[in-house]
Design a protein around this motif. Structure first.
Motif, PDB file in Angstrom:
ATOM      1  N   TYR A   1       0.820  -1.205   0.000  1.00  0.00           N
ATOM      2  CA  TYR A   1       0.000   0.000   0.000  1.00  0.00           C
ATOM      3  C   TYR A   1       0.860   1.265   0.000  1.00  0.00           C
ATOM      4  CZ  TYR A   1      -3.988   3.023   1.076  1.00  0.00           C
ATOM      5  OH  TYR A   1      -4.952   3.985   1.031  1.00  0.00           O
ATOM      6  N   PHE A   2       1.851   1.290   0.871  1.00  0.00           N
ATOM      7  CA  PHE A   2       2.635   2.522   1.019  1.00  0.00           C
ATOM      8  C   PHE A   2       3.863   2.563   0.108  1.00  0.00           C
ATOM      9  CE2 PHE A   2       0.334   2.237   5.066  1.00  0.00           C
ATOM     10  CZ  PHE A   2      -0.291   3.480   5.048  1.00  0.00           C
ATOM     11  N   PHE A   3       4.481   1.411  -0.109  1.00  0.00           N
ATOM     12  CA  PHE A   3       5.730   1.434  -0.870  1.00  0.00           C
ATOM     13  C   PHE A   3       5.604   0.803  -2.249  1.00  0.00           C
ATOM     14  CE2 PHE A   3       6.855   1.478   3.665  1.00  0.00           C
ATOM     15  CZ  PHE A   3       7.542   2.688   3.713  1.00  0.00           C
ATOM     16  N   LYS A   4       4.377   0.358  -2.590  1.00  0.00           N
ATOM     17  CA  LYS A   4       4.120  -0.212  -3.909  1.00  0.00           C
ATOM     18  C   LYS A   4       5.106  -1.304  -4.299  1.00  0.00           C
ATOM     19  CE  LYS A   4       1.351   3.359  -5.893  1.00  0.00           C
ATOM     20  NZ  LYS A   4       0.920   4.029  -7.091  1.00  0.00           N
ATOM     21  N   VAL A   5       5.463  -2.134  -3.344  1.00  0.00           N
ATOM     22  CA  VAL A   5       6.349  -3.267  -3.636  1.00  0.00           C
ATOM     23  C   VAL A   5       5.603  -4.250  -4.542  1.00  0.00           C
ATOM     24  CG1 VAL A   5       7.659  -5.189  -2.646  1.00  0.00           C
ATOM     25  CG2 VAL A   5       7.534  -3.002  -1.434  1.00  0.00           C
ATOM     26  N   ASN A   6       6.304  -4.811  -5.513  1.00  0.00           N
ATOM     27  CA  ASN A   6       5.693  -5.719  -6.469  1.00  0.00           C
ATOM     28  C   ASN A   6       5.060  -6.944  -5.779  1.00  0.00           C
ATOM     29  OD1 ASN A   6       5.227  -7.686  -8.527  1.00  0.00           O
ATOM     30  ND2 ASN A   6       6.592  -6.493  -9.838  1.00  0.00           N
ATOM     31  N   PRO A   7       3.758  -7.199  -6.039  1.00  0.00           N
ATOM     32  CA  PRO A   7       3.065  -8.309  -5.378  1.00  0.00           C
ATOM     33  C   PRO A   7       3.710  -9.668  -5.650  1.00  0.00           C
ATOM     34  CG  PRO A   7       1.509  -6.933  -6.574  1.00  0.00           C
ATOM     35  CD  PRO A   7       2.871  -6.429  -6.916  1.00  0.00           C
TER      36      PRO A   7
ATOM     37  N   LEU B   1       8.486 -14.027  -1.451  1.00  0.00           N
ATOM     38  CA  LEU B   1       9.099 -13.875  -0.129  1.00  0.00           C
ATOM     39  C   LEU B   1       8.254 -14.531   0.964  1.00  0.00           C
ATOM     40  CD1 LEU B   1      10.448 -10.197  -0.303  1.00  0.00           C
ATOM     41  CD2 LEU B   1      11.745 -12.334  -0.497  1.00  0.00           C
ATOM     42  N   SER B   2       6.919 -14.377   0.873  1.00  0.00           N
ATOM     43  CA  SER B   2       6.043 -14.989   1.876  1.00  0.00           C
ATOM     44  C   SER B   2       6.163 -16.503   1.841  1.00  0.00           C
ATOM     45  CB  SER B   2       4.580 -14.604   1.628  1.00  0.00           C
ATOM     46  OG  SER B   2       4.439 -13.230   1.594  1.00  0.00           O
TER      47      SER B   2
ATOM     48  N   GLY C   1      -8.727 -15.128  -8.655  1.00  0.00           N
ATOM     49  CA  GLY C   1      -8.626 -13.948  -9.509  1.00  0.00           C
ATOM     50  C   GLY C   1      -8.470 -12.625  -8.777  1.00  0.00           C
ATOM     51  N   TYR C   2      -9.101 -12.506  -7.591  1.00  0.00           N
ATOM     52  CA  TYR C   2      -8.993 -11.229  -6.885  1.00  0.00           C
ATOM     53  C   TYR C   2      -7.540 -10.901  -6.537  1.00  0.00           C
ATOM     54  CZ  TYR C   2     -14.024 -11.018  -6.276  1.00  0.00           C
ATOM     55  OH  TYR C   2     -15.358 -10.936  -6.506  1.00  0.00           O
ATOM     56  N   ALA C   3      -6.765 -11.948  -6.289  1.00  0.00           N
ATOM     57  CA  ALA C   3      -5.359 -11.728  -5.949  1.00  0.00           C
ATOM     58  C   ALA C   3      -4.595 -11.147  -7.135  1.00  0.00           C
ATOM     59  CB  ALA C   3      -4.720 -13.029  -5.490  1.00  0.00           C
ATOM     60  N   MET C   4      -5.205 -11.229  -8.322  1.00  0.00           N
ATOM     61  CA  MET C   4      -4.538 -10.698  -9.512  1.00  0.00           C
ATOM     62  C   MET C   4      -4.612  -9.175  -9.601  1.00  0.00           C
ATOM     63  SD  MET C   4      -5.600 -13.091 -12.648  1.00  0.00           S
ATOM     64  CE  MET C   4      -4.321 -13.662 -13.718  1.00  0.00           C
ATOM     65  N   ILE C   5      -5.593  -8.567  -8.922  1.00  0.00           N
ATOM     66  CA  ILE C   5      -5.826  -7.127  -9.101  1.00  0.00           C
ATOM     67  C   ILE C   5      -4.556  -6.331  -8.822  1.00  0.00           C
ATOM     68  CG2 ILE C   5      -7.234  -5.146  -8.421  1.00  0.00           C
ATOM     69  CD1 ILE C   5      -9.378  -7.110  -7.505  1.00  0.00           C
ATOM     70  N   SER C   6      -3.939  -6.609  -7.658  1.00  0.00           N
ATOM     71  CA  SER C   6      -2.721  -5.861  -7.300  1.00  0.00           C
ATOM     72  C   SER C   6      -1.641  -6.033  -8.350  1.00  0.00           C
ATOM     73  CB  SER C   6      -2.130  -6.368  -5.991  1.00  0.00           C
ATOM     74  OG  SER C   6      -3.091  -6.458  -5.014  1.00  0.00           O
ATOM     75  N   MET C   7      -1.531  -7.265  -8.842  1.00  0.00           N
ATOM     76  CA  MET C   7      -0.447  -7.539  -9.795  1.00  0.00           C
ATOM     77  C   MET C   7      -0.711  -6.844 -11.126  1.00  0.00           C
ATOM     78  SD  MET C   7       0.281 -11.493  -9.166  1.00  0.00           S
ATOM     79  CE  MET C   7      -0.067 -12.206  -7.593  1.00  0.00           C
ATOM     80  N   VAL C   8      -1.955  -6.888 -11.569  1.00  0.00           N
ATOM     81  CA  VAL C   8      -2.274  -6.249 -12.849  1.00  0.00           C
ATOM     82  C   VAL C   8      -2.063  -4.745 -12.733  1.00  0.00           C
ATOM     83  CG1 VAL C   8      -4.112  -5.816 -14.527  1.00  0.00           C
ATOM     84  CG2 VAL C   8      -3.868  -8.074 -13.522  1.00  0.00           C
ATOM     85  N   LYS C   9      -2.452  -4.177 -11.593  1.00  0.00           N
ATOM     86  CA  LYS C   9      -2.272  -2.735 -11.417  1.00  0.00           C
ATOM     87  C   LYS C   9      -0.787  -2.386 -11.417  1.00  0.00           C
ATOM     88  CE  LYS C   9      -3.458   1.198  -8.565  1.00  0.00           C
ATOM     89  NZ  LYS C   9      -2.194   1.394  -7.822  1.00  0.00           N
ATOM     90  N   THR C  10      -0.004  -3.145 -10.662  1.00  0.00           N
ATOM     91  CA  THR C  10       1.435  -2.883 -10.624  1.00  0.00           C
ATOM     92  C   THR C  10       2.036  -2.944 -12.029  1.00  0.00           C
ATOM     93  OG1 THR C  10       1.551  -3.842  -8.416  1.00  0.00           O
ATOM     94  CG2 THR C  10       3.630  -3.636  -9.601  1.00  0.00           C
ATOM     95  N   ALA C  11       1.647  -3.966 -12.796  1.00  0.00           N
ATOM     96  CA  ALA C  11       2.245  -4.150 -14.118  1.00  0.00           C
ATOM     97  C   ALA C  11       1.749  -3.109 -15.126  1.00  0.00           C
ATOM     98  CB  ALA C  11       1.944  -5.559 -14.627  1.00  0.00           C
TER      99      ALA C  11
END
Lengths: 176, 179
Positions: A152-158, A164-165, B21-31
């Motif tokens: 959220y704060f540092f926008k680390v790649n999911p 890592l988890s 699929g919901y777990a994909m949202i963060s990844m798609v946004k980042t990419a």
């Protein structure tokens, strides 16, 4: 024949399935276990565990798996493509309606109400996953907290956070 | 070329999506938004709203709509193929070779680590989207009600989407009549 059945089962689920992977997975169970008897309930539970443990959308995993057991590679392709087909067909309508009339109040106002609803639904998906199986130790809470802050704060790649988890869980398992 | 890049971004995401699929949202946004800057934030959340409001696999819908926004129909097919292919390859491999993957202790340990991470990765875009929805005193109860009804009462999310669409059309009618 089995290919036609696979097509029909997964096309229906793709058309009427709604509300994320977990709802679809129970629809798939009804067809695969109750209607067609392709698998026993126990076999389906195993399939489900596997679909959750392997990467990718859960319903795509389940469709590929069912298709593969019934009709090999071709079966898995047919099952997965049929699951996606309704989305593709619907998209052409939505594009015609939505993207062409973007500025119309008939598009803008429903979207303005749908956005907060969808936000609530996504949060509910996260809340419903919070059970004893997901939070097994102190480590779980640490990982949860660190991920929220880092993303959220540092926008680390999911993807990095997931890797890592996984490593943290593996090491924790070794030393406990 | 853009289609290939889209395919590759979604392929990478598909290969690392755990927990649906919901777990994909963060990844798609980042990419797509943060890294590639193919979409801005508003366009992205619009795609998420559409993807969730329509029937079908959420992840596939998300790939279709973001892909379309970025590169038209060919983009949507490239993104969809990328999102689905890793799943299919891995499932076929696992189904062929491994009998009992969830019996392995190492696999269990790794997933004990991944699960809380995935929950966080679903929660964060949910919260970001709340912020984007620009809620005020009249509308803040909408997401709260939707979330509680689904979690506590097990009501199908579909009814909330339908209600939002009907409510929005009525709202639009009122606005048009007034002007």
């Amino acid at each position: 024949m089995v290919f036609l059945q696979l097509f029909w089962v997964f096309f229906k689920i793709g058309l009427f399935g709604f509300g994320g992977g977990y709802t679809m997975v129970s629809m798939i169970r009804m067809e695969v276990v109750d209607t067609y008897g392709w698998m026993t309930a126990g076999e389906y539970a195993d399939l489900l565990a596997l679909s959750q443990m392997t990467p990718g959308p859960i319903s795509i995993n389940a469709a590929t798996f069912v298709g593969f057991t019934q009709g090999g590679i071709l079966g898995s392709l047919i099952a997965t493509l049929s699951l996606c087909l309704p989305s593709v067909i619907l998209m052409s309508f939505v594009i015609a309606l939505f993207f062409k009339h973007k500025e119309s109040p008939y598009v803008k106002k429903p979207m303005a109400l749908m956005t907060p609803v969808v936000a609530g639904l996504i949060i509910s998906a996260a809340v419903m996953m919070c059970d004893k199986e997901s939070f097994t130790s102190v480590l779980s809470f640490v990982i949860f907290g660190v991920t929220v802050v880092a993303h959220y704060f540092f926008k680390v790649n999911p993807i990095l956070l997931i890797v890592l988890s996984g490593i943290a869980g593996w090491l924790w398992g070794i030393y406990n | 070329m853009l289609v290939l890049k889209l395919f590759w971004e979604f392929f990478k995401i598909g290969a690392f999506t755990f927990g649906g699929g919901y777990a994909m949202i963060s990844m798609v946004k980042t990419a797509l938004v943060d890294k590639r800057k193919w979409l801005n934030e508003d366009e992205f959340w619009e795609c998420i709203t559409l993807a969730q409001s329509l029937p079908g696999v959420f992840a596939i819908n998300m790939a279709l709509y973001t892909g379309f926004k970025i590169s038209g129909k060919s983009g949507s097919f490239g993104a969809m193929a990328g999102a689905a292919l890793p799943s299919m390859i891995i499932i076929v491999l696992v189904a062929s070779f491994i009998q009992n993957i969830n019996g392995l202790k190492t696999v269990k340990d790794i997933f004990a680590g991944i699960r809380p991470c995935v929950i966080a990765l679903i929660l964060v875009p949910g919260l970001t989207m709340l912020k984007k929805a620009k809620l005020d005193r009249r509308t803040f109860w909408i997401p709260v009600l939707a979330c509680l009804a689904v979690c506590l009462l097990g009501i199908s999310p579909m009814y909330f989407i339908i209600a939002a669409i009907i409510g929005g059309i009525i709202w639009a009618k009122i606005v048009i009549r007034k002007s």
